[in-house]
Design a protein around this motif. Structure first.
Motif, PDB file in Angstrom:
ATOM      1  N   TYR A  50       0.671  -1.401  -8.146  1.00 19.08           N
ATOM      2  CA  TYR A  50       1.387  -0.609  -7.058  1.00 19.08           C
ATOM      3  C   TYR A  50       1.831  -1.465  -6.023  1.00 19.08           C
ATOM      4  O   TYR A  50       1.617  -2.485  -5.723  1.00 19.08           O
ATOM      5  CB  TYR A  50       0.050   0.136  -6.512  1.00 19.08           C
ATOM      6  N   ASP A  51       3.382  -1.090  -5.889  1.00 20.75           N
ATOM      7  CA  ASP A  51       4.458  -1.539  -4.760  1.00 20.75           C
ATOM      8  C   ASP A  51       5.155  -0.555  -4.337  1.00 20.75           C
ATOM      9  O   ASP A  51       5.800   0.203  -4.918  1.00 20.75           O
ATOM     10  CB  ASP A  51       5.019  -2.688  -5.728  1.00 20.75           C
ATOM     11  N   GLN A  52       4.961  -0.263  -2.919  1.00 19.89           N
ATOM     12  CA  GLN A  52       5.588   0.924  -2.443  1.00 19.89           C
ATOM     13  C   GLN A  52       7.206   0.834  -2.513  1.00 19.89           C
ATOM     14  O   GLN A  52       7.766   1.448  -2.780  1.00 19.89           O
ATOM     15  CB  GLN A  52       5.401   0.978  -0.855  1.00 19.89           C
ATOM     16  N   ASP A  53       7.670  -0.440  -2.628  1.00 22.87           N
ATOM     17  CA  ASP A  53       9.094  -0.671  -2.833  1.00 22.87           C
ATOM     18  C   ASP A  53       9.369  -0.315  -3.972  1.00 22.87           C
ATOM     19  O   ASP A  53      10.756   0.298  -4.318  1.00 22.87           O
ATOM     20  CB  ASP A  53       9.513  -2.225  -2.677  1.00 22.87           C
ATOM     21  N   GLN A  55       8.004   2.108  -5.593  1.00 23.84           N
ATOM     22  CA  GLN A  55       7.781   3.450  -5.732  1.00 23.84           C
ATOM     23  C   GLN A  55       9.176   4.148  -4.790  1.00 23.84           C
ATOM     24  O   GLN A  55       9.631   5.148  -5.341  1.00 23.84           O
ATOM     25  CB  GLN A  55       6.689   4.135  -4.543  1.00 23.84           C
ATOM     26  N   ASP A  56       9.419   3.459  -4.075  1.00 19.86           N
ATOM     27  CA  ASP A  56      10.640   3.820  -3.116  1.00 19.86           C
ATOM     28  C   ASP A  56      11.969   3.765  -3.960  1.00 19.86           C
ATOM     29  O   ASP A  56      13.009   4.839  -3.783  1.00 19.86           O
ATOM     30  CB  ASP A  56      10.924   3.044  -1.864  1.00 19.86           C
ATOM     31  N   TRP A  97      -1.521   4.972  -7.918  1.00 21.59           N
ATOM     32  CA  TRP A  97       0.140   5.322  -8.112  1.00 21.59           C
ATOM     33  C   TRP A  97       0.113   6.909  -8.171  1.00 21.59           C
ATOM     34  O   TRP A  97       0.800   7.351  -7.752  1.00 21.59           O
ATOM     35  CB  TRP A  97       0.446   4.846  -9.566  1.00 21.59           C
ATOM     36  N   ARG A 100       0.123   9.129  -5.161  1.00 20.20           N
ATOM     37  CA  ARG A 100       1.729   9.360  -4.486  1.00 20.20           C
ATOM     38  C   ARG A 100       2.606  10.255  -4.875  1.00 20.20           C
ATOM     39  O   ARG A 100       3.653  10.586  -4.460  1.00 20.20           O
ATOM     40  CB  ARG A 100       2.340   7.732  -4.227  1.00 20.20           C
TER      41      ARG A 100
END
Ligand code: FNR
Length: 198
Positions: A50-53, A55-56, A97, A100
């Protein structure tokens, strides 16, 4: 009389290795599902950390596909080892993941747990941690039967679950989970029915 479509339970194994006892238990659930229930196997091995970057920039296809399969299933069944008294990182990562996604596919979903370990406790501690995670996800975990498969060395042969009592316990869990998902469906429909009656 119209025939009811089989209930679908999506099994998510918390181990990636080929020789996994938990994958073998999930395969036993597929092979021994009671009448009216189909068990499918989810794939979490392609899900990145998981990495919000990330996801974005856009959800990975492996995540949206898993989310879609959870959404489409009547219930999910976690089949997980215990790592350091808790949920393995690969499973927690997949859950993080999926959590989200919007709408969040676990919300309101019926869920069950089983797990296998070579030791005595049969993943009990990991199962209770998973139940706690389910609170935030609004998963509706079935309380009983608990299926904690310990002493796995005597219950599996050549990568297959062979212990008849354990197979029966898995079947009982699948039946109870199927009934639980139907009860939750009826509860979700109840307010409209009550409103119409008043
Ligand atoms: C384990 N194992 C383990 N077993 C257990 O009963 N309680 C535990 O806390 C742990 N902790 C743990 C941590 C890590 C990092 C590993 C790799 C293993 C042993 C585990 O139950 C065993 O390896 C299982 O066979 C793993 O499940 P699969 O891969 O066979 O499905």
């Amino acid at each position: 009389m119209t025939e009811r479509a089989p209930l679908t339970i999506l099994a998510i194994a918390g181990s990636l290795r080929d020789g996994s006892l938990n994958k073998a238990a999930a395969a036993a659930a597929v092979a021994n599902a009671p009448p009216g229930i189909t068990v499918q196997l989810a794939e979490i091995g392609d899900i990145p950390l998981y990495d919000q970057d990330v996801q974005d920039a856009g959800f990975p296809a492996s995540v949206t596909e898993l989310g879609g399969r959870i959404e489409a299933a009547d219930a999910v069944l976690f089949v997980t080892p215990e790592y350091n008294y808790s949920v393995p990182g690969v499973l927690k990562n997949a859950i993080d993941w999926v959590s989200r996604l919007s709408p969040q596919p676990f919300a309101g979903k019926a869920a069950g747990i089983m797990g296998v370990s070579p030791g005595n406790l049969g993943t009990a501690r990991a199962q209770y941690h998973l139940r706690q995670i389910g609170v935030f996800l609004d998963l509706h975990f079935l309380n009983r039967p608990e299926v904690m498969i310990g002493q796995a060395g005597s219950k599996f042969e050549d990568g297959r679950l062979t212990d008849a009592d354990t197979i029966e316990r898995i079947q009982a869990l699948l039946s109870a989970l199927g009934e639980w998902s139907q009860r939750l469906d009826q509860t979700a429909e109840a307010p409209a029915g009550l409103a119409a009656a008043s």
